[in-house]
Every structure is written in structure tokens, then in C-alpha cells.
Design a protein around this motif. Sequence first.
Motif, PDB file in Angstrom:
ATOM      1  N   ALA A 187       0.824  -1.209   0.000  1.00  0.00           N
ATOM      2  CA  ALA A 187       0.000   0.000   0.000  1.00  0.00           C
ATOM      3  C   ALA A 187       0.859   1.260   0.000  1.00  0.00           C
ATOM      4  CB  ALA A 187      -0.931  -0.003   1.201  1.00  0.00           C
ATOM      5  N   THR A 199       0.994   3.988  -3.077  1.00  0.00           N
ATOM      6  CA  THR A 199       0.662   5.384  -2.798  1.00  0.00           C
ATOM      7  C   THR A 199       1.812   6.325  -3.164  1.00  0.00           C
ATOM      8  OG1 THR A 199      -0.754   4.657  -0.996  1.00  0.00           O
ATOM      9  CG2 THR A 199      -0.144   6.978  -1.024  1.00  0.00           C
ATOM     10  N   SER A 227      -4.603  10.292  -6.406  1.00  0.00           N
ATOM     11  CA  SER A 227      -5.863   9.686  -5.962  1.00  0.00           C
ATOM     12  C   SER A 227      -6.550   8.964  -7.113  1.00  0.00           C
ATOM     13  CB  SER A 227      -6.799  10.746  -5.408  1.00  0.00           C
ATOM     14  OG  SER A 227      -6.220  11.377  -4.304  1.00  0.00           O
ATOM     15  N   GLY A 247      -9.842  -3.548  -1.993  1.00  0.00           N
ATOM     16  CA  GLY A 247      -9.856  -2.253  -1.321  1.00  0.00           C
ATOM     17  C   GLY A 247      -9.662  -2.370   0.175  1.00  0.00           C
ATOM     18  N   GLU A 248     -10.182  -3.438   0.760  1.00  0.00           N
ATOM     19  CA  GLU A 248     -10.045  -3.626   2.205  1.00  0.00           C
ATOM     20  C   GLU A 248      -8.594  -3.846   2.604  1.00  0.00           C
ATOM     21  OE1 GLU A 248     -12.184  -5.798   0.442  1.00  0.00           O
ATOM     22  OE2 GLU A 248     -13.944  -4.540   0.751  1.00  0.00           O
ATOM     23  N   SER A 249      -7.879  -4.648   1.795  1.00  0.00           N
ATOM     24  CA  SER A 249      -6.478  -4.898   2.135  1.00  0.00           C
ATOM     25  C   SER A 249      -5.635  -3.649   1.910  1.00  0.00           C
ATOM     26  CB  SER A 249      -5.927  -6.079   1.341  1.00  0.00           C
ATOM     27  OG  SER A 249      -5.936  -5.805  -0.039  1.00  0.00           O
ATOM     28  N   TYR A 250      -5.975  -2.857   0.887  1.00  0.00           N
ATOM     29  CA  TYR A 250      -5.270  -1.595   0.679  1.00  0.00           C
ATOM     30  C   TYR A 250      -5.527  -0.647   1.849  1.00  0.00           C
ATOM     31  CZ  TYR A 250      -3.850   2.854  -1.299  1.00  0.00           C
ATOM     32  OH  TYR A 250      -3.261   4.070  -1.489  1.00  0.00           O
ATOM     33  N   GLN A 251      -6.767  -0.591   2.291  1.00  0.00           N
ATOM     34  CA  GLN A 251      -7.122   0.281   3.416  1.00  0.00           C
ATOM     35  C   GLN A 251      -6.396  -0.124   4.683  1.00  0.00           C
ATOM     36  OE1 GLN A 251      -8.893   3.029   3.181  1.00  0.00           O
ATOM     37  NE2 GLN A 251      -8.600   3.475   5.325  1.00  0.00           N
ATOM     38  N   GLU A 252      -6.268  -1.437   4.927  1.00  0.00           N
ATOM     39  CA  GLU A 252      -5.520  -1.895   6.098  1.00  0.00           C
ATOM     40  C   GLU A 252      -4.055  -1.489   6.007  1.00  0.00           C
ATOM     41  OE1 GLU A 252      -5.988  -6.089   6.382  1.00  0.00           O
ATOM     42  OE2 GLU A 252      -8.124  -5.955   6.835  1.00  0.00           O
ATOM     43  N   ILE A 295      -2.779   1.063   4.360  1.00  0.00           N
ATOM     44  CA  ILE A 295      -2.584   2.508   4.323  1.00  0.00           C
ATOM     45  C   ILE A 295      -3.018   3.163   5.632  1.00  0.00           C
ATOM     46  CG2 ILE A 295      -4.740   3.402   3.393  1.00  0.00           C
ATOM     47  CD1 ILE A 295      -1.305   4.023   1.997  1.00  0.00           C
ATOM     48  N   GLU A 296      -3.360   2.340   6.602  1.00  0.00           N
ATOM     49  CA  GLU A 296      -3.813   2.840   7.890  1.00  0.00           C
ATOM     50  C   GLU A 296      -2.781   3.765   8.546  1.00  0.00           C
ATOM     51  OE1 GLU A 296      -5.010   0.549  11.851  1.00  0.00           O
ATOM     52  OE2 GLU A 296      -6.123  -0.055  10.075  1.00  0.00           O
ATOM     53  N   SER A 335      -3.363   7.236   7.289  1.00  0.00           N
ATOM     54  CA  SER A 335      -4.584   7.769   7.904  1.00  0.00           C
ATOM     55  C   SER A 335      -4.324   8.213   9.333  1.00  0.00           C
ATOM     56  CB  SER A 335      -5.684   6.716   7.893  1.00  0.00           C
ATOM     57  OG  SER A 335      -6.011   6.372   6.585  1.00  0.00           O
TER      58      SER A 335
END
Length: 69
Positions: free
Chosen positions: A11, A15, A41, A55-60, A62-63, A66
Motif C-alpha cells: 500500500a 501510494t 488519488s 480495497g479492504e487490504s489496501y485500506q488496512e 494505508i492505515e 490515515s
Amino acid sequence: MSFFIFNILLAITITISCYLLGLFLFKKYKKSWLNPLYTASVMVVILLLFTPIKGESYQEGIELFSLLL
């Protein structure tokens, strides 16, 4: 554990790569609508849509970003 670390590294790599590509395009063409934050973006969204990365694994992964925001 190693899968979690892989998610984070993937991630962050995605990014930062998209941001650097957006920065390169912004400096090359000098257009205000090519702002690196906008283009990064859009590139991340397109990349997530057309690759098997969920998307869930990317969100985890990139935490960390955040949390820093």
C-alpha cells in the motif's frame, strides 16, 4: 504477520509511486489540474479497480497514513 507487513509495504509503495508519478506529470506539463494529490488519488482508484488488490487490504495497509493525517 508477514501478510500484514506485505499489505503495508504494498500500500505504501502504491501510494508513493502514484504520488511521484503525479508530481512528475505536474512538473512536466505545468497544469493546475494535474495537482499531484488529485492525480495520485485517481491513479490509486484506477489501479485498485483494474488489479486483483482488494480495497479492504489496501485500506488496512494505508492505515499508517490515515493515522498520520
